[in-house]
Design a protein around this motif. Structure first.
Motif, PDB file in Angstrom:
ATOM      1  N   GLY A   1       0.813  -1.212   0.000  1.00  0.00           N
ATOM      2  CA  GLY A   1       0.000   0.000   0.000  1.00  0.00           C
ATOM      3  C   GLY A   1       0.842   1.255   0.000  1.00  0.00           C
ATOM      4  O   GLY A   1       2.066   1.223  -0.169  1.00  0.00           O
ATOM      5  N   ARG A   2       0.176   2.372   0.182  1.00  0.00           N
ATOM      6  CA  ARG A   2       0.883   3.648   0.202  1.00  0.00           C
ATOM      7  C   ARG A   2       1.665   3.831   1.503  1.00  0.00           C
ATOM      8  O   ARG A   2       1.256   3.351   2.555  1.00  0.00           O
ATOM      9  N   THR A   3       2.762   4.531   1.397  1.00  0.00           N
ATOM     10  CA  THR A   3       3.569   4.876   2.576  1.00  0.00           C
ATOM     11  C   THR A   3       3.809   6.379   2.562  1.00  0.00           C
ATOM     12  O   THR A   3       3.868   7.003   1.498  1.00  0.00           O
ATOM     13  N   GLN A   4       3.955   6.941   3.731  1.00  0.00           N
ATOM     14  CA  GLN A   4       4.274   8.367   3.840  1.00  0.00           C
ATOM     15  C   GLN A   4       5.171   8.588   5.035  1.00  0.00           C
ATOM     16  O   GLN A   4       4.763   8.347   6.175  1.00  0.00           O
ATOM     17  N   ALA A   5       6.385   9.041   4.790  1.00  0.00           N
ATOM     18  CA  ALA A   5       7.342   9.321   5.859  1.00  0.00           C
ATOM     19  C   ALA A   5       7.518  10.831   5.989  1.00  0.00           C
ATOM     20  O   ALA A   5       7.646  11.540   4.984  1.00  0.00           O
ATOM     21  N   ARG A   6       7.516  11.319   7.227  1.00  0.00           N
ATOM     22  CA  ARG A   6       7.620  12.750   7.495  1.00  0.00           C
ATOM     23  C   ARG A   6       8.588  13.013   8.644  1.00  0.00           C
ATOM     24  O   ARG A   6       8.711  12.190   9.552  1.00  0.00           O
ATOM     25  N   ARG A   7       9.235  14.177   8.604  1.00  0.00           N
ATOM     26  CA  ARG A   7      10.053  14.610   9.728  1.00  0.00           C
ATOM     27  C   ARG A   7       9.152  14.979  10.895  1.00  0.00           C
ATOM     28  O   ARG A   7       8.061  15.511  10.708  1.00  0.00           O
ATOM     29  N   LEU A   8       9.596  14.689  12.107  1.00  0.00           N
ATOM     30  CA  LEU A   8       8.848  15.098  13.284  1.00  0.00           C
ATOM     31  C   LEU A   8       8.922  16.613  13.443  1.00  0.00           C
ATOM     32  O   LEU A   8       9.947  17.234  13.159  1.00  0.00           O
ATOM     33  N   GLN A   9       7.831  17.197  13.909  1.00  0.00           N
ATOM     34  CA  GLN A   9       7.764  18.642  14.097  1.00  0.00           C
ATOM     35  C   GLN A   9       7.236  18.961  15.499  1.00  0.00           C
ATOM     36  O   GLN A   9       6.051  19.247  15.686  1.00  0.00           O
ATOM     37  N   PRO A  10       8.099  18.891  16.515  1.00  0.00           N
ATOM     38  CA  PRO A  10       7.658  19.210  17.878  1.00  0.00           C
ATOM     39  C   PRO A  10       7.204  20.665  17.983  1.00  0.00           C
ATOM     40  O   PRO A  10       7.706  21.542  17.272  1.00  0.00           O
ATOM     41  N   ASP A  11       6.248  20.922  18.888  1.00  0.00           N
ATOM     42  CA  ASP A  11       5.824  22.284  19.179  1.00  0.00           C
ATOM     43  C   ASP A  11       6.026  22.560  20.662  1.00  0.00           C
ATOM     44  O   ASP A  11       6.838  21.895  21.304  1.00  0.00           O
ATOM     45  N   ASP A  12       5.296  23.538  21.213  1.00  0.00           N
ATOM     46  CA  ASP A  12       5.470  23.875  22.625  1.00  0.00           C
ATOM     47  C   ASP A  12       5.162  22.705  23.549  1.00  0.00           C
ATOM     48  O   ASP A  12       5.672  22.641  24.677  1.00  0.00           O
ATOM     49  N   SER A  13       4.314  21.770  23.099  1.00  0.00           N
ATOM     50  CA  SER A  13       3.979  20.578  23.891  1.00  0.00           C
ATOM     51  C   SER A  13       4.787  19.369  23.458  1.00  0.00           C
ATOM     52  O   SER A  13       4.402  18.227  23.735  1.00  0.00           O
ATOM     53  N   GLY A  14       5.888  19.596  22.761  1.00  0.00           N
ATOM     54  CA  GLY A  14       6.702  18.484  22.279  1.00  0.00           C
ATOM     55  C   GLY A  14       5.985  17.738  21.181  1.00  0.00           C
ATOM     56  O   GLY A  14       5.540  18.326  20.186  1.00  0.00           O
ATOM     57  N   LEU A  15       5.847  16.429  21.347  1.00  0.00           N
ATOM     58  CA  LEU A  15       5.199  15.586  20.337  1.00  0.00           C
ATOM     59  C   LEU A  15       3.825  15.112  20.813  1.00  0.00           C
ATOM     60  O   LEU A  15       3.332  14.074  20.370  1.00  0.00           O
ATOM     61  N   GLU A  16       3.202  15.894  21.677  1.00  0.00           N
ATOM     62  CA  GLU A  16       1.891  15.490  22.203  1.00  0.00           C
ATOM     63  C   GLU A  16       0.841  15.405  21.101  1.00  0.00           C
ATOM     64  O   GLU A  16       0.007  14.499  21.088  1.00  0.00           O
ATOM     65  N   GLY A  17       0.863  16.356  20.163  1.00  0.00           N
ATOM     66  CA  GLY A  17      -0.115  16.329  19.075  1.00  0.00           C
ATOM     67  C   GLY A  17      -0.042  15.047  18.279  1.00  0.00           C
ATOM     68  O   GLY A  17      -1.071  14.424  17.958  1.00  0.00           O
ATOM     69  N   LEU A  18       1.168  14.614  17.954  1.00  0.00           N
ATOM     70  CA  LEU A  18       1.346  13.359  17.227  1.00  0.00           C
ATOM     71  C   LEU A  18       0.897  12.179  18.084  1.00  0.00           C
ATOM     72  O   LEU A  18       0.213  11.267  17.591  1.00  0.00           O
ATOM     73  N   GLY A  19       1.272  12.176  19.363  1.00  0.00           N
ATOM     74  CA  GLY A  19       0.879  11.085  20.245  1.00  0.00           C
ATOM     75  C   GLY A  19      -0.623  10.948  20.361  1.00  0.00           C
ATOM     76  O   GLY A  19      -1.174   9.840  20.355  1.00  0.00           O
ATOM     77  N   ARG A  20      -1.330  12.079  20.461  1.00  0.00           N
ATOM     78  CA  ARG A  20      -2.789  12.041  20.526  1.00  0.00           C
ATOM     79  C   ARG A  20      -3.385  11.536  19.214  1.00  0.00           C
ATOM     80  O   ARG A  20      -4.373  10.790  19.213  1.00  0.00           O
ATOM     81  N   TYR A  21      -2.793  11.938  18.109  1.00  0.00           N
ATOM     82  CA  TYR A  21      -3.322  11.526  16.810  1.00  0.00           C
ATOM     83  C   TYR A  21      -3.214  10.013  16.611  1.00  0.00           C
ATOM     84  O   TYR A  21      -4.179   9.365  16.204  1.00  0.00           O
ATOM     85  N   ILE A  22      -2.061   9.448  16.899  1.00  0.00           N
ATOM     86  CA  ILE A  22      -1.896   8.021  16.632  1.00  0.00           C
ATOM     87  C   ILE A  22      -2.553   7.145  17.687  1.00  0.00           C
ATOM     88  O   ILE A  22      -2.710   5.933  17.490  1.00  0.00           O
ATOM     89  N   SER A  23      -2.968   7.750  18.821  1.00  0.00           N
ATOM     90  CA  SER A  23      -3.651   6.960  19.854  1.00  0.00           C
ATOM     91  C   SER A  23      -5.137   7.301  19.932  1.00  0.00           C
ATOM     92  O   SER A  23      -5.794   6.982  20.918  1.00  0.00           O
TER      93      SER A  23
END
Length: 278
Positions: free
Chosen positions: A175-197
């Protein structure tokens, strides 16, 4: 000397859901427990009441006994673990990749999907070792989603792999794959953690795991850092609370502070998030 027992409703923050109003009951509270969690640039403080008797704690636990509340609390705890591991181990130098399957490679169940993913991670680890990049570090979440029309399985993997193109090319799911650089903000990687969970309303299964070489967040616990009176003031006066926590945690800036009370339990739950100053 008689040692007083401590009755603390830890990991019951779902019990405290209401904003503090004029009425605040802490007559059964004899102190507060402060748990401090440091993960990378982010530091969190969670403050729970300590009760004088088992009775107050029993009432709180009884209020949490419904399966729906327990399910919600379990989801919160999982999200906290994922976010803190991400903040403790990964930076903007690292990547995250989403991996999907085509119809020809679609696994029959979660066990098959886990096997495909583990083989993929072995290929990544072999490539890194061969090219002198050291050990692979990763955290992944696998989602199995079934609705009336189809079954979908995909993976989110956060890792320290150095090349996005190669990370995509080593996937064997079709299938399709998509790799991206991490982009921490003021809360670090909380946005990404919430999205994948995140949770869903359809027939759904989720599993997550991390490599054994990840650093664990640093956790300290104190029953003397905050008094009952201080907790009451924090619940009603956030401006003073911000100054207090920044004095208590030199080098950190408060970026979030919330306090909640409950109709089922005395005292308050206080949550503070801070970021290390540049």
């Amino acid at each position: 000397m008689k040692i007083r027992k401590k009755y603390v409703p830890e990991n019951c923050d779902d019990l405290f859901e209401e904003e503090p109003q004029q009425f605040y009951d802490d007559r059964e509270v004899c102190g507060c427990r402060q748990k401090t969690i440091t993960a990378g640039e982010i530091r969190e403080c969670e403050v729970f009441p300590i009760y004088r008797s088992r009775t107050a704690l029993s009432r709180a636990k009884k209020a949490m006994a419904t399966s729906e509340k327990q399910k919600r609390q379990n989801a919160k705890n999982t999200r906290k673990k994922i976010v803190r591991l991400l903040n403790a181990n990964f930076t903007k130098k690292d990547i995250w990749v989403t991996l999907t399957y085509d119809n020809a490679h679609l696994p029959k169940n979660m066990r098959e999907a886990r096997k495909v993913l583990q083989n993929y991670l072995r290929r990544l680890a072999y490539w890194m070792k061969k090219h002198g990049y050291g050990a692979l570090k990763y955290l992944y979440v696998t989602e199995y989603i079934e609705d009336e029309r189809s079954v979908r399985i995909h993976h989110h993997v956060v890792m320290n792999f150095p090349d996005r193109d190669i990370a995509e090319s080593l996937w064997a799911g079709g299938g399709r794959t998509q790799a991206r650089r991490l982009q921490p903000d003021d809360s670090g990687l909380e946005g990404l953690g919430r999205y994948i969970s995140k949770t869903r309303s359809v027939k759904y299964e989720k599993t997550w795991a991390a490599s054994r070489n990840l650093k664990q967040p640093k956790i300290t616990v104190s029953d003397t850092a905050i008094s009952r009176r201080r907790a009451r003031n924090i619940a009603f006066n956030h401006d003073d609370a911000v100054a207090y926590f920044e004095r208590q945690n030199s080098g950190y800036k408060v970026i979030e502070l919330t306090a909640f009370v409950s109709e089922f339990a005395p005292g308050a739950y206080i949550y503070v998030k801070m970021r290390r100053r540049d």
